[in-house]
Design a protein around this motif. Structure first.
Motif, PDB file in Angstrom:
ATOM      1  N   ARG A  44      11.722  79.710 -19.795  1.00 45.45           N
ATOM      2  CA  ARG A  44      11.956  78.567 -19.232  1.00 45.45           C
ATOM      3  C   ARG A  44      11.088  77.774 -18.577  1.00 45.45           C
ATOM      4  NH1 ARG A  44      14.877  82.570 -17.489  1.00 45.45           N
ATOM      5  NH2 ARG A  44      13.690  82.794 -15.483  1.00 45.45           N
ATOM      6  N   LEU A  45      10.733  76.442 -19.364  1.00 46.39           N
ATOM      7  CA  LEU A  45       9.846  75.563 -18.771  1.00 46.39           C
ATOM      8  C   LEU A  45      10.063  74.508 -18.009  1.00 46.39           C
ATOM      9  CD1 LEU A  45       7.666  75.340 -22.154  1.00 46.39           C
ATOM     10  CD2 LEU A  45       7.361  76.984 -20.384  1.00 46.39           C
ATOM     11  N   LEU A  46       9.248  73.848 -17.096  1.00 45.66           N
ATOM     12  CA  LEU A  46       9.348  72.707 -16.164  1.00 45.66           C
ATOM     13  C   LEU A  46       8.092  71.669 -17.101  1.00 45.66           C
ATOM     14  CD1 LEU A  46      10.996  70.864 -14.359  1.00 45.66           C
ATOM     15  CD2 LEU A  46       9.483  71.913 -12.545  1.00 45.66           C
ATOM     16  N   LEU A  47       8.334  70.747 -17.350  1.00 45.17           N
ATOM     17  CA  LEU A  47       7.568  69.790 -17.899  1.00 45.17           C
ATOM     18  C   LEU A  47       7.548  68.453 -16.671  1.00 45.17           C
ATOM     19  CD1 LEU A  47       5.545  68.550 -19.590  1.00 45.17           C
ATOM     20  CD2 LEU A  47       7.319  67.871 -21.096  1.00 45.17           C
ATOM     21  N   VAL A  48       6.643  68.392 -15.878  1.00 46.55           N
ATOM     22  CA  VAL A  48       6.636  67.192 -15.138  1.00 46.55           C
ATOM     23  C   VAL A  48       5.813  65.995 -15.622  1.00 46.55           C
ATOM     24  CG1 VAL A  48       5.916  66.560 -12.495  1.00 46.55           C
ATOM     25  CG2 VAL A  48       6.937  68.868 -13.168  1.00 46.55           C
ATOM     26  N   ASP A 100      11.351  79.797 -31.905  1.00 41.65           N
ATOM     27  CA  ASP A 100      11.924  80.130 -30.786  1.00 41.65           C
ATOM     28  C   ASP A 100      11.644  79.111 -29.791  1.00 41.65           C
ATOM     29  OD1 ASP A 100       9.182  80.483 -30.880  1.00 41.65           O
ATOM     30  OD2 ASP A 100       9.396  82.700 -29.835  1.00 41.65           O
ATOM     31  N   ALA A 101      12.170  78.036 -29.912  1.00 35.42           N
ATOM     32  CA  ALA A 101      11.992  76.874 -28.671  1.00 35.42           C
ATOM     33  C   ALA A 101      12.362  77.492 -27.482  1.00 35.42           C
ATOM     34  CB  ALA A 101      12.681  75.885 -29.187  1.00 35.42           C
ATOM     35  N   PRO A 102      11.469  76.970 -26.395  1.00 36.87           N
ATOM     36  CA  PRO A 102      11.793  77.490 -25.087  1.00 36.87           C
ATOM     37  C   PRO A 102      12.807  76.444 -24.388  1.00 36.87           C
ATOM     38  CG  PRO A 102       9.747  76.129 -25.341  1.00 36.87           C
ATOM     39  CD  PRO A 102      10.157  76.394 -26.617  1.00 36.87           C
ATOM     40  N   GLU A 103      13.289  76.870 -23.269  1.00 36.08           N
ATOM     41  CA  GLU A 103      14.454  76.193 -22.640  1.00 36.08           C
ATOM     42  C   GLU A 103      13.535  74.936 -21.693  1.00 36.08           C
ATOM     43  OE1 GLU A 103      17.189  77.233 -19.173  1.00 36.08           O
ATOM     44  OE2 GLU A 103      17.713  78.231 -20.869  1.00 36.08           O
ATOM     45  N   VAL A 104      13.600  73.934 -22.184  1.00 35.54           N
ATOM     46  CA  VAL A 104      12.585  72.911 -21.529  1.00 35.54           C
ATOM     47  C   VAL A 104      13.310  71.763 -20.411  1.00 35.54           C
ATOM     48  CG1 VAL A 104      10.747  71.246 -21.476  1.00 35.54           C
ATOM     49  CG2 VAL A 104      11.120  73.126 -23.335  1.00 35.54           C
ATOM     50  N   ALA A 138      14.456  78.722 -11.615  1.00 36.19           N
ATOM     51  CA  ALA A 138      13.121  79.299 -11.542  1.00 36.19           C
ATOM     52  C   ALA A 138      12.374  79.500 -12.886  1.00 36.19           C
ATOM     53  CB  ALA A 138      13.354  80.959 -11.447  1.00 36.19           C
ATOM     54  N   PRO A 139      11.603  78.572 -13.238  1.00 35.82           N
ATOM     55  CA  PRO A 139      10.897  78.212 -14.430  1.00 35.82           C
ATOM     56  C   PRO A 139       9.706  79.357 -14.500  1.00 35.82           C
ATOM     57  CG  PRO A 139      10.102  76.676 -13.116  1.00 35.82           C
ATOM     58  CD  PRO A 139      11.149  77.234 -12.283  1.00 35.82           C
ATOM     59  N   GLU A 140       9.402  79.923 -15.664  1.00 32.68           N
ATOM     60  CA  GLU A 140       8.389  80.712 -15.827  1.00 32.68           C
ATOM     61  C   GLU A 140       6.783  79.954 -15.841  1.00 32.68           C
ATOM     62  OE1 GLU A 140      11.298  83.450 -17.744  1.00 32.68           O
ATOM     63  OE2 GLU A 140      10.828  81.414 -17.652  1.00 32.68           O
ATOM     64  N   ALA A 141       7.015  78.867 -16.264  1.00 30.95           N
ATOM     65  CA  ALA A 141       5.810  77.925 -16.306  1.00 30.95           C
ATOM     66  C   ALA A 141       6.145  76.327 -15.981  1.00 30.95           C
ATOM     67  CB  ALA A 141       5.099  77.727 -17.750  1.00 30.95           C
ATOM     68  N   VAL A 142       5.095  75.629 -15.002  1.00 28.89           N
ATOM     69  CA  VAL A 142       5.519  74.256 -14.789  1.00 28.89           C
ATOM     70  C   VAL A 142       4.181  73.671 -15.243  1.00 28.89           C
ATOM     71  CG1 VAL A 142       5.649  72.730 -12.844  1.00 28.89           C
ATOM     72  CG2 VAL A 142       6.787  74.919 -12.709  1.00 28.89           C
ATOM     73  N   ILE A 143       4.607  72.740 -16.084  1.00 32.41           N
ATOM     74  CA  ILE A 143       3.620  71.898 -16.872  1.00 32.41           C
ATOM     75  C   ILE A 143       3.361  70.468 -16.190  1.00 32.41           C
ATOM     76  CG2 ILE A 143       2.645  71.165 -19.074  1.00 32.41           C
ATOM     77  CD1 ILE A 143       3.395  74.098 -19.058  1.00 32.41           C
ATOM     78  N   LEU A 144       2.218  70.591 -15.593  1.00 31.76           N
ATOM     79  CA  LEU A 144       1.936  69.142 -15.182  1.00 31.76           C
ATOM     80  C   LEU A 144       1.448  68.029 -15.643  1.00 31.76           C
ATOM     81  CD1 LEU A 144       0.607  70.744 -11.777  1.00 31.76           C
ATOM     82  CD2 LEU A 144       2.822  69.920 -12.014  1.00 31.76           C
ATOM     83  N   ALA A 145       2.113  67.368 -16.193  1.00 33.17           N
ATOM     84  CA  ALA A 145       1.599  66.255 -17.017  1.00 33.17           C
ATOM     85  C   ALA A 145       1.713  64.937 -16.596  1.00 33.17           C
ATOM     86  CB  ALA A 145       2.167  66.356 -18.557  1.00 33.17           C
ATOM     87  N   VAL A 146       1.428  64.676 -15.428  1.00 29.19           N
ATOM     88  CA  VAL A 146       1.184  63.440 -14.617  1.00 29.19           C
ATOM     89  C   VAL A 146      -0.002  62.871 -14.707  1.00 29.19           C
ATOM     90  CG1 VAL A 146       3.327  63.756 -13.347  1.00 29.19           C
ATOM     91  CG2 VAL A 146       1.057  64.219 -12.390  1.00 29.19           C
ATOM     92  N   LYS A 147      -0.129  61.620 -14.338  1.00 30.75           N
ATOM     93  CA  LYS A 147      -1.808  60.958 -14.380  1.00 30.75           C
ATOM     94  C   LYS A 147      -2.477  61.442 -12.939  1.00 30.75           C
ATOM     95  CE  LYS A 147      -0.355  56.564 -16.467  1.00 30.75           C
ATOM     96  NZ  LYS A 147      -0.977  56.719 -17.678  1.00 30.75           N
ATOM     97  N   PRO A 148      -3.535  61.697 -13.402  1.00 27.26           N
ATOM     98  CA  PRO A 148      -4.649  62.383 -12.046  1.00 27.26           C
ATOM     99  C   PRO A 148      -4.207  61.623 -10.870  1.00 27.26           C
ATOM    100  CG  PRO A 148      -6.118  62.168 -14.234  1.00 27.26           C
ATOM    101  CD  PRO A 148      -4.639  61.347 -14.484  1.00 27.26           C
TER     102      PRO A 148
END
Length: 267
Positions: A4-8, A26-30, A62-72
């Motif tokens: 389980r991923l959360l992409l921000v 085996d695509a993750p659940e995003v 409850a994601p296993e990973a949170v990917i922070l892809a916002v501008k600095p």
């Protein structure tokens, strides 16, 4: 078990990574958080769940990973909304945003700084990453599992190396795209039709890159193999290599990117 991923954030880089994940066998659940309507719709079209804000995430999410892809420049404002996912591994792809800044917004969490590039969308990306001391071996393995299907992964122990790899591979595709533009413009200048000039430049760069990847020889050897003494290639390289002209120009460009990455971190 499905990851389980959360992409921000799902701008160009976030979407490139998302596309890579959704193409995995085996695509993750995003789940994607993206406030811009058009970008959110684009994310949803990949099969991901897409919402407009962190407030729309379920209380039990409850994601296993949170990917922070916002501008600095937006990171400080965004981080507090996600500190509640303290058991997750946070992966920031924001250029110049330091571990200290991320910890300041998230608390004592497992944090990874990563710099990808846009060819990740077709499985040909380059990723450099470093992790803090709270990141477990299992979380490091998870990060690799997420990144390796989309390209080549380098783990570097020193956080300062992330700004350096940002200047090379993070920004590097733009350098190559501009080279294609310049080569096409040169082709037009000597009289090739516009459509031929553009396609000849694209395919020349693509073919040379593919040869460089597949050949056991290094770039210098490949260059010399193309260069007959007194021939056309030698004449052109005489311009590019005189006084290390191209090398000096590329060094200046990469150094400028590196300096800017450090400035973003200080800001």
């Amino acid at each position: 078990m499905t990851i389980r991923l959360l992409l921000v954030g799902c701008g160009n880089m976030g979407h490139a990574m998302l596309a890579g994940w959704m193409n995995m066998p085996d695509a993750p659940e995003v789940t994607v958080v993206e406030p811009a309507d058009a970008l959110r719709e684009r994310a949803a079209a990949t099969g991901a769940v897409a919402v407009a804000s962190a407030a729309e995430l379920p209380a039990d999410f409850a994601p296993e990973a949170v990917i922070l892809a916002v501008k600095p420049q937006m990171m400080g404002k965004v981080l507090p909304d996600y500190a509640r996912f303290g058991e997750a591994c946070f992966v920031s792809i924001a250029a110049g945003t330091t571990m200290a800044a991320l910890t300041g917004g998230l608390g004592e969490a497992a944090i990874v700084r990563c710099m990808p590039n846009t060819p990740a969308a077709i499985g040909r990306g380059v990723f450099g990453f470093t992790a803090n001391d709270r990141t477990t071996p299992e979380q490091r393995a998870l990060v690799r599992r997420l990144l390796e299907p989309a390209g080549t992964v380098f783990e570097v122990g020193d956080e300062a190396m992330i700004d350096r790899i940002t200047a090379v591979s993070g920004s590097g595709p733009a350098y190559l795209f501009h080279f294609i533009e310049a080569l096409a413009a040169a082709a037009k200048a000597i009289g090739l039709p516009d459509d031929v000039a553009v396609e000849a430049a694209r395919q020349t760069v693509f073919g040379a890159a593919a040869l460089a990847e597949s050949s056991p020889e290094d770039a210098e050897t490949l260059r010399k193999a193309v260069t007959s003494p007194g021939g056309t290639t030698a004449a052109a390289l005489g311009v590019l290599m005189e006084d290390d002209r191209l090398t000096r120009l590329m060094t200046q460009a990469v150094e400028a990117a590196f300096v800017r990455a450090e400035e973003l971190g200080r800001d």
